[in-house]
Scaffold this motif. Structure first.
Motif, PDB file in Angstrom:
ATOM      1  N   THR A  76       0.904  -1.324   0.017  1.00 31.22           N
ATOM      2  CA  THR A  76      -0.150  -0.071  -0.173  1.00 31.22           C
ATOM      3  C   THR A  76       0.978   1.172  -0.186  1.00 31.22           C
ATOM      4  N   PRO A  77       0.446   2.025  -0.446  1.00 33.64           N
ATOM      5  CA  PRO A  77       1.009   4.018  -0.355  1.00 33.64           C
ATOM      6  C   PRO A  77       0.952   4.151   0.628  1.00 33.64           C
ATOM      7  N   ALA A  82       9.319   2.338   5.403  1.00 35.47           N
ATOM      8  CA  ALA A  82       9.550   1.325   5.963  1.00 35.47           C
ATOM      9  C   ALA A  82       9.006  -0.478   5.470  1.00 35.47           C
ATOM     10  N   SER A  83       8.172  -0.260   5.173  1.00 37.91           N
ATOM     11  CA  SER A  83       7.303  -0.931   4.358  1.00 37.91           C
ATOM     12  C   SER A  83       7.199  -1.296   3.448  1.00 37.91           C
ATOM     13  N   ALA A  84       7.870  -0.157   1.866  1.00 40.04           N
ATOM     14  CA  ALA A  84       8.038  -0.229   1.421  1.00 40.04           C
ATOM     15  C   ALA A  84       9.868  -0.739   1.269  1.00 40.04           C
ATOM     16  N   ASN A  85      10.766   0.278   2.010  1.00 39.50           N
ATOM     17  CA  ASN A  85      11.719   0.268   1.663  1.00 39.50           C
ATOM     18  C   ASN A  85      12.914  -1.510   1.472  1.00 39.50           C
ATOM     19  N   CYS A  86      11.836  -2.396   2.598  1.00 38.67           N
ATOM     20  CA  CYS A  86      12.503  -3.258   3.255  1.00 38.67           C
ATOM     21  C   CYS A  86      13.040  -4.048   1.757  1.00 38.67           C
ATOM     22  N   ILE A  87      12.332  -4.467   0.842  1.00 38.47           N
ATOM     23  CA  ILE A  87      12.296  -4.892  -0.484  1.00 38.47           C
ATOM     24  C   ILE A  87      13.341  -4.316  -1.005  1.00 38.47           C
ATOM     25  N   ARG A  88      13.470  -2.398  -1.230  1.00 36.30           N
ATOM     26  CA  ARG A  88      14.503  -1.977  -1.623  1.00 36.30           C
ATOM     27  C   ARG A  88      15.726  -2.810  -1.089  1.00 36.30           C
ATOM     28  N   TYR A  89      16.138  -2.606   0.006  1.00 33.80           N
ATOM     29  CA  TYR A  89      17.249  -3.532   0.993  1.00 33.80           C
ATOM     30  C   TYR A  89      18.111  -4.258   0.625  1.00 33.80           C
ATOM     31  N   VAL A  95       6.020  -2.896  -5.983  1.00 36.71           N
ATOM     32  CA  VAL A  95       5.212  -1.772  -6.912  1.00 36.71           C
ATOM     33  C   VAL A  95       3.384  -1.534  -5.341  1.00 36.71           C
ATOM     34  N   PHE A  96       2.958  -0.795  -6.038  1.00 34.58           N
ATOM     35  CA  PHE A  96       2.222   0.049  -5.165  1.00 34.58           C
ATOM     36  C   PHE A  96       0.662  -0.194  -5.833  1.00 34.58           C
ATOM     37  N   SER A  97      -0.188  -0.478  -4.771  1.00 33.93           N
ATOM     38  CA  SER A  97      -1.393  -0.768  -5.375  1.00 33.93           C
ATOM     39  C   SER A  97      -2.335   0.320  -4.244  1.00 33.93           C
ATOM     40  N   ASP A  98      -3.397   0.395  -5.266  1.00 38.11           N
ATOM     41  CA  ASP A  98      -4.165   1.585  -4.756  1.00 38.11           C
ATOM     42  C   ASP A  98      -5.103   0.749  -3.062  1.00 38.11           C
ATOM     43  N   ILE A  99      -5.978   2.400  -2.055  1.00 34.45           N
ATOM     44  CA  ILE A  99      -5.941   2.004  -0.801  1.00 34.45           C
ATOM     45  C   ILE A  99      -7.606   1.984  -1.418  1.00 34.45           C
ATOM     46  N   ASN A 100      -8.532   1.302  -0.384  1.00 30.71           N
ATOM     47  CA  ASN A 100      -9.842   1.249  -0.208  1.00 30.71           C
ATOM     48  C   ASN A 100     -10.292   2.578   0.759  1.00 30.71           C
ATOM     49  N   GLU A 101     -11.102   3.345  -0.824  1.00 30.47           N
ATOM     50  CA  GLU A 101     -12.200   4.587   0.476  1.00 30.47           C
ATOM     51  C   GLU A 101     -12.330   4.621   1.541  1.00 30.47           C
ATOM     52  N   GLU A 102     -12.836   3.196   1.866  1.00 24.26           N
ATOM     53  CA  GLU A 102     -13.747   3.187   3.582  1.00 24.26           C
ATOM     54  C   GLU A 102     -12.994   3.079   4.393  1.00 24.26           C
ATOM     55  N   THR A 103     -11.645   2.167   4.575  1.00 20.45           N
ATOM     56  CA  THR A 103     -10.674   1.255   5.243  1.00 20.45           C
ATOM     57  C   THR A 103      -9.407   2.013   5.779  1.00 20.45           C
ATOM     58  N   TYR A 104      -8.456   2.695   4.610  1.00 15.13           N
ATOM     59  CA  TYR A 104      -7.838   3.211   4.109  1.00 15.13           C
ATOM     60  C   TYR A 104      -6.879   1.786   4.321  1.00 15.13           C
ATOM     61  N   LEU A 105      -7.135   1.573   4.193  1.00 14.30           N
ATOM     62  CA  LEU A 105      -6.047  -0.794   3.537  1.00 14.30           C
ATOM     63  C   LEU A 105      -6.121  -0.757   3.016  1.00 14.30           C
ATOM     64  N   ILE A 106      -5.384  -1.545   2.108  1.00 16.42           N
ATOM     65  CA  ILE A 106      -4.632  -1.708   0.468  1.00 16.42           C
ATOM     66  C   ILE A 106      -6.209  -2.397   0.073  1.00 16.42           C
ATOM     67  N   ASP A 107      -6.477  -2.278  -0.916  1.00 20.54           N
ATOM     68  CA  ASP A 107      -7.968  -2.482  -1.777  1.00 20.54           C
ATOM     69  C   ASP A 107      -7.473  -4.145  -2.494  1.00 20.54           C
ATOM     70  N   ILE A 108      -8.565  -5.104  -1.962  1.00 24.15           N
ATOM     71  CA  ILE A 108      -8.544  -6.235  -2.440  1.00 24.15           C
ATOM     72  C   ILE A 108      -8.588  -6.804  -3.495  1.00 24.15           C
ATOM     73  N   PRO A 109      -9.582  -6.054  -3.917  1.00 24.09           N
ATOM     74  CA  PRO A 109     -10.497  -6.234  -5.271  1.00 24.09           C
ATOM     75  C   PRO A 109      -9.322  -5.272  -6.483  1.00 24.09           C
ATOM     76  N   GLN A 110      -8.730  -3.791  -6.280  1.00 29.20           N
ATOM     77  CA  GLN A 110      -7.918  -3.719  -6.633  1.00 29.20           C
ATOM     78  C   GLN A 110      -6.465  -4.214  -7.117  1.00 29.20           C
ATOM     79  N   PRO A 341       1.918   9.985   0.653  1.00 30.88           N
ATOM     80  CA  PRO A 341       2.105   8.478  -0.283  1.00 30.88           C
ATOM     81  C   PRO A 341       3.340   8.147  -0.733  1.00 30.88           C
ATOM     82  N   CYS A 342       3.315   7.311   0.147  1.00 27.18           N
ATOM     83  CA  CYS A 342       4.603   6.798  -0.638  1.00 27.18           C
ATOM     84  C   CYS A 342       5.353   6.530  -1.483  1.00 27.18           C
ATOM     85  N   HIS A 343       4.461   6.832  -2.421  1.00 25.33           N
ATOM     86  CA  HIS A 343       4.948   6.101  -3.557  1.00 25.33           C
ATOM     87  C   HIS A 343       5.745   8.165  -4.563  1.00 25.33           C
ATOM     88  N   LEU A 344       4.819   8.626  -3.971  1.00 24.24           N
ATOM     89  CA  LEU A 344       5.255  10.183  -4.860  1.00 24.24           C
ATOM     90  C   LEU A 344       6.338  10.850  -3.752  1.00 24.24           C
TER      91      LEU A 344
END
Length: 394
Positions: A76-77, A82-89, A95-110, A341-344
């Motif tokens: 998620t962005p 650190a959630s993303a950086n650990c992969i870069r290490y 690869v970032f995937s967008d969030i759910n508008e209501e939960t603010y969590l990673i959106d599983i259908p997306q 947002p981490c991707h920005l």
């Protein structure tokens, strides 16, 4: 000053640390094992590995899962970098995937759309984040992961004590290892359990557990059952003397010094004893915020009342976020923004990410603000926070 988060150190905590400092071990001692056992019992997992901080927990987890320069991992962005950086290490691609508008969590259908828009086998794993303390539905995520042979590394830094209800009506604690291969937690001062710095990795997989123990301490093992060299070499002679000497150890892979200390573990054990009490107080604070802002026209959305939410943060989305942020600071209320947002971030923009790539996360960021949320926040302080927010919009 009213911060957005704050540690709570009691006389019992101080006594526990003092006793540890008087003991025989400052690091690599029995108190660490005791903390790991207590944490496993609290979360409901088989194994726990204490490390120096939450970022170290993510890094070691990525290494244990085999992340390398050929790996592509989803997350998620809306998370700490650190959630993303650990992969870069580890040389992998995030690869970032967008969030759910209501939960603010990673959106599983997306997330499913992102995965299926790439050739089969493109991705190695996914890092869901229990953002603000709200649990990701890992049962649903696991179904998707199984379809595409992905591992799951749950970032539960915000959610010790959090849970979701699965399809059978069973409570599934964040980090319990039922659906995720590994989960990680942080013990930074603003978190539920504070040890100054510190982190924990939880799992039900014994192989991953043993791998983590080795990686935590330079890739070194003292377990003679795992030794690769011969007894003769270990004894410093070509003649086989029949057993490995007591001093012998082997570095079998490139590990790190991500160890935890015994006095931090003592503090962690003491803090853990009142973890449930802390969750109860956080939930009460959240309920008061929710009721106080319900129906207000300046509120676009808020965290609300959600079963299993651990309430590390209470987020509201508002009109004129910048104006409110500055007004609160003028009145010594230090609300915070979680997260840009981490991707920005410039680093990830250099890797090709740009504004417009993840519109829901970007829209969330424009309006979000995290309010003071910690167990020692008093009724009077919370009333003051609420009053100042309403006053700003009068």
């Amino acid at each position: 000053m009213i911060p957005y988060g704050k540690q709570n150190i009691t006389e019992e905590d101080i006594k526990a640390v003092t006793e540890a400092l008087k003991g025989d071990f400052l690091t690599q001692g029995p108190t660490i094992l005791a903390f790991e056992k207590a944490f496993s019992d609290y979360i409901g997992c088989k194994y726990s590995v204490a490390v120096s901080n939450g970022t170290a927990a993510l890094h070691l987890s990525a290494l244990a899962l085999g992340v390398n320069e050929n790996s592509k991992v989803l997350t998620t962005p809306i998370t700490f970098a650190a959630s993303a950086n650990c992969i870069r290490y580890c040389g992998g691609e995030i690869v970032f995937s967008d969030i759910n508008e209501e939960t603010y969590l990673i959106d599983i259908p997306q997330l499913k759309k992102v995965i299926e828009s790439h050739p089969k086998g493109t991705f190695s794993g996914v890092i869901p984040v229990d953002f603000a303390g709200r649990a990701v539905n890992l049962e649903a995520l696991k179904d998707l992961a199984n379809q595409h042979n992905l591992w799951i590394l749950e970032d539960a830094c915000h959610a010790p004590g959090g849970y979701f209800i699965d399809s059978k009506g069973t409570k599934q604690n964040c980090g319990n290892g039922k659906y995720a291969d590994l989960a990680i937690f942080s013990f930074h001062p603003v978190k539920h359990i504070a040890t100054g710095e510190g982190g924990m990795i939880t799992t039900n997989d014994e192989k991953l557990y043993q791998k983590l123990l080795t990686l935590r301490t330079h890739g070194i093992t003292r377990d003679k059952e795992l030794f690769q060299n011969t007894v003769a070499f270990a004894n410093g002679t070509e003649k086989n003397e029949g057993s490995f000497p007591g001093w012998y150890m082997e570095m079998q892979e490139l590990g790190y010094n991500y160890r935890f200390t015994d006095f931090q573990a003592a503090l962690g054990i003491s803090q853990l004893k009142r973890a449930n009490q802390g969750i109860e107080r956080r939930t009460a604070i959240a309920a008061k915020y929710y009721e106080s802002f319900l129906g207000e026209d300046f509120i676009k959305d808020q965290s609300g009342i959600v079963e299993g939410h651990a309430y590390h943060l209470y987020v509201i989305k508002v009109k004129d976020r910048l104006g409110l942020y500055n007004y609160l600071r003028e009145h010594n209320i230090f609300a915070q923004i979680h997260y840009i947002p981490c991707h920005l971030m410039p680093y990830y923009k250099q890797l090709g990410w740009k504004t417009g790539d993840l519109p829901i996360a970007e829209a969330y960021y424009k309006d979000c603000i995290s309010l003071p949320m910690y167990p020692t926040l008093t009724e009077e302080e919370q009333d003051f926070v609420i009053r100042m927010i309403k006053e700003y919009y009068v």
